[in-house]
Design a protein around this motif. Structure first.
Motif: not given
Length: 381
Positions: A39, A42-43, A177-183, A231
């Protein structure tokens, strides 16, 4: 209240701080960058780190999984030994940083690295390491502990040694900023329980530690209440710093500590792959109800100073408020995703606890296997 406290980790906190790596690692050090599933490519973190390492000789090792396994990490140990690596840079969340600590210690040992986890080997040296934090949760970036899983046997164990305390940690909230909600939710819950493990014990009139812990809990509670509007730079920075402060050792000095929720939760992860933070939310309310008399005074204090329950700040009401906080976040407090029967699931965890010597847990050593069984019967549906 007697203790010795030192935290040698230099923190580079704020936007753009990944560039600080350039001067934080001596130019003559050969570096192994360790990261997870990719990941960071990607970020933008990978490119920023790569640029910061321009003046260094460096290699990379990827593939460290959530709940890092000995089997994967031993491959990195072999690289460190074969390539004469003399600095490790962990780029990731708690799993990558924990795994890098294992690599750093095991690389200085001729035997099986798992001996560190079972206490057969005492760490006396380790390859120095630094960290670039990408997921706030565990505080591993500035403490001396790590938790590692042996996939072959479903064992999940912890070790601590000052030799693996990171020399520095880069904490740039922008990476979130790019982390998914569950993390993000997992990070918040993890930091919450870390604080509780050092606070909901017995009263020792440690005013500073109590006030600091309560401040962290209030901050995390606010972050949870603001989760829908997360956010923004302020929200991210506050979660990243709160999670760090929850387990950098400061709020736990000179006071009793529990950690039984973690010990039981680890077995859920090892047996069924439950995310670490989720396992804690499953165990904690049931454990607190089981131990309510021993923890009554601190639970009432938490009810007054964290949840502001006033005259209604009973221990029972505080536990209900903790559970409601998890439910507000959409985090379950019971577990049902097991095979076979509930009795089999409870028995499986108890057997693992017995195997790992977890027979007198908690700040008072009062959580026996029998008590754990009762807690599990409540936590598992």
């Amino acid at each position: 209240m007697q203790f010795t406290y030192s935290n040698p980790t230099t923190i580079f906190f704020g936007q753009g701080q990944i560039a600080a790596i350039k001067n934080a690692i001596p130019a003559d050090k050969k570096v192994l960058m360790i990261y997870g599933g990719g990941s960071i490519k990607k970020n933008g973190v990978y490119e920023q780190t790569k640029t910061a390492l321009d003046a260094h000789t460096w290699l990379e090792f990827s593939g460290v999984e959530p709940n890092p396994t000995k089997e994967t990490l031993d491959k990195a140990v072999a690289i460190v030994k074969a390539e004469n690596i003399d600095f490790i840079l962990a780029v990731g969340g708690g799993s990558v940083i924990d795994g890098s600590k294992y690599v750093a210690a095991a690389a200085k040992y001729d035997g099986d690295g798992w001996d560190i986890m079972t206490r057969k080997h005492t760490v006396t040296d380790a390859v120095p390491l630094g960290a670039v934090l990408t997921l706030p949760a565990t505080g591993s970036e500035s403490n001396s502990g790590a938790v590692i899983t042996k996939a072959e046997t479903h064992d999940k164990l912890a070790f601590m040694t000052p030799h693996v305390h990171p020399r520095f940690a880069v904490m740039d909230p922008d990476v979130m900023k790019t982390l998914p909600e569950h993390q993000l939710l997992n990070g918040l819950v993890d930091a919450w329980v870390h604080t509780c493990e050092q606070y909901i014990t017995r009263n020792t009139n440690a005013y500073v530690q109590d006030a600091y812990a309560e401040g962290l809990l209030r901050s995390l509670k606010t972050l949870g209440e603001q989760f829908a509007s997360r956010d923004n730079d302020e929200w991210r920075a506050n979660l990243m710093w709160s999670a760090n402060q929850a387990l950098n050792g400061l709020i736990g000095v000179g006071v009793p500590q529990d950690w039984a929720t973690h010990m039981l939760g680890h077995e859920f992860t090892a047996l069924w792959g439950v995310a670490h933070a989720r396992s804690l939310a499953i165990v904690q309310p049931s454990l607190l109800r089981n131990q309510i008399e021993a923890k009554r005074e601190k639970l009432e204090q938490m009810g007054k100073n964290v949840f502001f329950l006033g005259e209604n700040a009973t221990a029972e009401a505080t536990i209900d408020a903790i559970e409601a906080f998890y439910h507000q976040l959409g985090v379950e407090t019971h577990f049902s995703e097991y095979e076979n029967t509930k009795a089999d699931a409870v028995s499986a965890v108890v057997k693992q606890l017995d195997k790992h010597g977890m027979t007198a847990l908690g700040e008072n050593g009062a959580i026996t296997l029998e008590a754990s069984e009762k807690i599990l019967e409540s936590a598992i549906q």
